[in-house]
Design an enzyme around this catalytic site. Structure first.
Site, PDB file in Angstrom:
ATOM      1  CG  HIS A  93       4.821   1.248   7.666  1.00 51.94           C
ATOM      2  ND1 HIS A  93       4.924   0.849   6.362  1.00 51.94           N
ATOM      3  CD2 HIS A  93       3.533   1.675   7.822  1.00 51.94           C
ATOM      4  CE1 HIS A  93       3.753   0.994   5.778  1.00 51.94           C
ATOM      5  NE2 HIS A  93       2.885   1.512   6.615  1.00 51.94           N
ATOM      6  CD  GLU A 119       0.177   3.480   8.681  1.00 53.01           C
ATOM      7  OE1 GLU A 119      -0.317   3.353   9.806  1.00 53.01           O
ATOM      8  OE2 GLU A 119       0.184   2.567   7.812  1.00 53.01           O
ATOM      9  CB  CYS A 141      -3.781  -2.436   1.624  1.00 53.96           C
ATOM     10  SG  CYS A 141      -2.120  -2.098   2.243  1.00 53.96           S
ATOM     11  CG  HIS A 194       1.331   5.502   3.695  1.00 53.61           C
ATOM     12  ND1 HIS A 194       2.551   5.195   4.263  1.00 53.61           N
ATOM     13  CD2 HIS A 194       0.459   4.555   4.164  1.00 53.61           C
ATOM     14  CE1 HIS A 194       2.425   4.112   5.024  1.00 53.61           C
ATOM     15  NE2 HIS A 194       1.154   3.710   4.995  1.00 53.61           N
ATOM     16  CG  HIS A 229       1.130  -0.335   2.534  1.00 53.64           C
ATOM     17  ND1 HIS A 229       0.852  -1.413   3.318  1.00 53.64           N
ATOM     18  CD2 HIS A 229       1.147   0.736   3.371  1.00 53.64           C
ATOM     19  CE1 HIS A 229       0.718  -1.013   4.577  1.00 53.64           C
ATOM     20  NE2 HIS A 229       0.902   0.284   4.646  1.00 53.64           N
TER      21      HIS A 229
HETATM   22 MN    MN Z   1       0.712   1.894   6.143  1.00 55.27          MN
END
Ligand code: MN
Length: 161
Positions: free
Chosen positions: A69, A67, A121, A107, A73
């Site tokens: 976004h 994914e 995370c 990732h 992270h």
């Molecule tokens: Mn992610």
């Protein structure tokens, strides 16, 4: 926020922290489960901090969602080892390694076939919804041999029946 001490339990569990398996009924552009054998535990989610710290764990052979976004992270590998797709690169990762995932960077984490992979995370509490690759984007990634090998456990759309 209240003062809290949560004792650790065996097997990477904590008092008062729920273990949430991800339902494997969400499919990618080619009909494959987008993740496998992964659980999430939210260790910290205090509004005053503006961020959350989660612990994700993949059983041997499991993988997280491929994914990207807007939100970033900060990841610390916590147990085991595996591989990480980050942008155009695939790298081996193991306990205590740090992985920074910038905005809009593809990732995915994969546990090795014989060992689990767990990571912490850190993420913004308010965040956008992840995007999954389209079939075209997936095909483009697979033109790179390293990425193709990393994605190999997924059936190749060009050759699967
Ligand atoms: Mn992610």
């Amino acid at each position: 926020m209240d003062p809290i001490i949560r004792p650790a339990n065996p097997d990477f569990r904590w008092d008062g922290v729920g273990v949430h398996p991800y339902k494997e009924d969400q499919l990618d552009a080619e009909g494959r489960p987008i993740f496998r054998a992964i659980t999430r535990q939210t260790l910290f989610s205090e509004p005053v901090l503006g961020c959350e710290l989660r612990y994700f764990e993949m059983a041997a052979g499991g993988y997280s969602t491929l994914e990207r976004h807007e939100h970033a992270h900060a990841v610390m590998i916590f147990r085991g080892h595996g591989k990480c797709l980050l942008g155009g690169e695939v790298r081996d990762v193991g306990a205590n390694d740090l992985v920074t995932i910038p905005a809009w960077t593809w990732h995915q984490f994969r546990a090795e076939a014989d060992v689990p992979l767990g990571f912490l995370c850190m993420v913004n509490a308010q965040r956008d919804k992840p995007q999954l690759p389209t079939a075209d984007e997936l095909a483009t990634m697979q033109t790179d041999p390293a990425l193709a090998a990393f994605l190999a456990p997924l059936p190749n759309p060009a050759t699967s029946p």
